[in-house]
Design a protein around this motif. Structure first.
Motif, PDB file in Angstrom:
ATOM      1  N   GLY A   1       2.136   7.293  -9.309  1.00 46.57           N
ATOM      2  CA  GLY A   1       2.190   6.315  -8.221  1.00 46.57           C
ATOM      3  C   GLY A   1       2.298   7.000  -6.875  1.00 46.57           C
ATOM      4  N   ALA A   2       3.096   8.055  -6.817  1.00 43.55           N
ATOM      5  CA  ALA A   2       3.300   8.765  -5.549  1.00 43.55           C
ATOM      6  C   ALA A   2       2.009   9.428  -5.058  1.00 43.55           C
ATOM      7  CB  ALA A   2       4.409   9.792  -5.700  1.00 43.55           C
ATOM      8  N   VAL A   3       1.248  10.027  -5.974  1.00 41.61           N
ATOM      9  CA  VAL A   3       0.036  10.740  -5.542  1.00 41.61           C
ATOM     10  C   VAL A   3      -1.082   9.782  -5.133  1.00 41.61           C
ATOM     11  CG1 VAL A   3       0.562  12.762  -6.950  1.00 41.61           C
ATOM     12  CG2 VAL A   3      -0.873  10.952  -7.901  1.00 41.61           C
ATOM     13  N   MET A   4      -0.942   8.484  -5.461  1.00 41.84           N
ATOM     14  CA  MET A   4      -1.927   7.511  -4.994  1.00 41.84           C
ATOM     15  C   MET A   4      -1.861   7.297  -3.482  1.00 41.84           C
ATOM     16  SD  MET A   4      -2.233   4.514  -7.886  1.00 41.84           S
ATOM     17  CE  MET A   4      -2.802   4.877  -9.533  1.00 41.84           C
ATOM     18  N   LEU A   5      -0.853   7.903  -2.855  1.00 39.10           N
ATOM     19  CA  LEU A   5      -0.772   7.830  -1.396  1.00 39.10           C
ATOM     20  C   LEU A   5      -1.949   8.546  -0.733  1.00 39.10           C
ATOM     21  CD1 LEU A   5       3.061   8.479  -0.895  1.00 39.10           C
ATOM     22  CD2 LEU A   5       1.829   6.331  -0.491  1.00 39.10           C
ATOM     23  N   LEU A   6      -2.506   9.556  -1.403  1.00 33.35           N
ATOM     24  CA  LEU A   6      -3.649  10.275  -0.834  1.00 33.35           C
ATOM     25  C   LEU A   6      -4.878   9.378  -0.703  1.00 33.35           C
ATOM     26  CD1 LEU A   6      -4.986  12.868   0.202  1.00 33.35           C
ATOM     27  CD2 LEU A   6      -5.513  13.449  -2.167  1.00 33.35           C
ATOM     28  N   PRO A   7      -5.370   8.754  -1.801  1.00 28.05           N
ATOM     29  CA  PRO A   7      -6.520   7.854  -1.632  1.00 28.05           C
ATOM     30  C   PRO A   7      -6.175   6.628  -0.784  1.00 28.05           C
ATOM     31  CG  PRO A   7      -5.657   7.709  -3.867  1.00 28.05           C
ATOM     32  CD  PRO A   7      -4.986   8.871  -3.228  1.00 28.05           C
TER      33      PRO A   7
END
Length: 483
Positions: free
Chosen positions: A18-24
């Motif tokens: 969930g946290a890495v979805m901040l990039l897209p």
């Protein structure tokens, strides 16, 4: 089985996804695209992740089975959440197709169901490539790298790393397993950044350079153009060729190189065999395609690019190699199964396993001739223990068994030709991407039956996780212990 610890690890993994979805999501904001495809799964991941991991179990011990089960479940779960942006955005509205795309991304396979890639939102394209960057090193290795030092011990998490890192053996580079993960990720990020900068010197803009750099790093092959790399300049193709080969090398060798242990790097038998295979294959392909190209430079560049793409299992395409000779097809099929080095982000059997099999076979021939002799298998001057050799043999047997069964089932379901059936399984099981026949470099996997796609999803995950986590996960005895 330590069920609570398994769920705790799953919670941390889901929270991280969930946290890495901040990039897209940031990419969607920059380009003015819809935020819902990432806001909804981001919120779901954070909520579920917090629910599963807010309280750490008192018993944190993990057995080998716990580690393998955790890894197997984690990769299926992250693929389920990873496919949500495709469904919500409408890029891939069908669930099985979206799941196939997500599994292909995280497993760094690069097989796609998208027919018109350039028509998709940039945030979706970046997410596709970013899943391959995460899957290249492994999501659990990523978790180990970001865990605070007080939150892990070597004995507790070593089984997770062994289950996820490609290769016959996994060694700690430094004392703590989390520090080893950080070292590996540091090398991974640095190489990705260097490639990104070099691609900017070509004709690529920042978005294209970033997308291709992270896709190359994960040896995945997802791109942002319908023709993959065919329309990019010779400069960009050379840069990506070099980095595809570099990411097919054991990342531990880069650590040894920067720490001054250059002689140990030069003594790596696997590295020299890998270079030899690349060199011979490039020359062989160049000879077969010379008459159809415009000159020596184009012949060399095209041959090197495709050999690098296949042996590193990246799967980028700079030419329609389906138009080449059957001899070239056979070389590519062999390179698919060969793969890169152990400890790299590449798929396939790995060069070290082929070396061990060859040396063990050679030892058996000598033993038959001299039954009383005491012989051992050595790699890089060190004696390889019997357990490693046995594990290597078991791996190859299971790989061939899964390949044969999957190919038979796919051909039976699809009623397709032999080339399409065999190459579709081979390219998915070895995490390559493009196959031959109806799944060739200019085609996609959209037309396949939903059941076939699920079989190939299993093959992709099994290939990425070195078979055994998925086999243990689907073993009935595992669930008896779990219950």
């Amino acid at each position: 089985m330590n069920n609570r610890m398994v769920f705790y690890i799953l919670g941390r993994i889901v929270f991280s996804i969930g946290a890495v979805m901040l990039l897209p999501l940031t990419c969607a904001i920059i380009y003015g695209e819809s935020l819902l495809p990432f806001l909804i799964p981001l919120g779901l991941c954070l909520l579920l992740g917090f629910f599963l991991s807010f309280k750490k179990p008192q018993n944190t011990k993990l057995s080998a089975r716990d580690g393998f089960v955790s890894v197997g479940i984690a990769w299926i779960v992250i693929s389920l959440f990873g496919c949500l942006p495709y469904i919500i955005s409408g890029a891939i509205p069908n669930f099985i197709d979206a799941f196939f795309e997500a599994v292909s991304g995280f497993s760094t396979t690069g097989a796609t169901v998208l027919a018109d890639i350039e028509a998709q939102d940039k945030s979706i394209l970046l997410w596709r490539c970013f899943t391959q960057w995460l899957g290249g090193m492994g999501v659990l290795v990523f978790l180990l790298a970001i865990l605070p030092k007080s939150d892990n011990t070597s004995s507790r998490y070593m089984h997770l790393m062994k289950a996820e890192v490609p290769g016959p053996t996994v060694d700690k580079l430094v004392a703590r397993i989390s520090d080893t993960a950080r070292v590996l990720y540091g090398i991974y990020i640095l190489l990705t950044a260097i490639e990104f900068v070099l691609l900017l010197f070509g004709e690529m803009n920042a978005f294209e350079a970033l997308s291709h750099a992270i896709s190359t790093a994960g040896t995945g092959g997802f791109g942002v153009k319908n023709d993959s790399f065919a329309s990019y300049s010779a400069y960009s193709q050379y840069v990506v060729s070099v980095f595809m080969l570099l990411f097919g090398v054991n990342l531990s060798l880069f650590f040894l190189f920067v720490t001054g242990h250059i002689l140990r790097v030069l003594k790596s038998e696997e590295l020299w065999v890998y270079i030899g295979i690349v060199g011979l294959s490039t020359v062989a392909i160049a000879i077969t395609i010379f008459s159809s190209t415009s000159g020596i430079e184009e012949t060399f560049r095209t041959s090197l690019f495709q050999v690098a793409a296949i042996i590193s299992t990246t799967g980028f395409v700079s030419a329609d190699f389906e138009q080449w000779s059957g001899f070239a097809w056979l070389i590519f099929l062999l390179l698919m199964f060969c793969g890169g080095c152990a400890g790299s982000t590449a798929g396939g059997m790995k060069v070290s396993r082929l070396l061990l099999l060859f040396k063990n076979g050679k030892r058996q021939v000598k033993y038959i001739q001299h039954p009383r002799s005491v012989l051992s298998v050595k790699l890089d001057g060190k004696t390889v223990d019997h357990e490693t050799i046995r594990g290597t043999t078991s791996y190859v047997i299971m790989l061939v068994a899964i390949f044969i069964v999957s190919a038979l089932v796919v051909i039976a379901i699809e009623g397709c030709d032999l080339v399409t059936g065999i190459s579709s399984v081979a390219t998915c099981l070895n995490n390559v991407g493009p196959g031959l026949g109806e799944v060739g470099p200019t085609d996609n996997f959209l037309f396949l039956n939903p059941i076939t796609k699920l079989i190939l999803c299993f093959d992709m995950l099994a290939g990425r996780l070195e078979l055994f986590p998925m086999l243990i996960l689907f073993s009935p005895s595992t669930w008896k212990k779990f219950a």
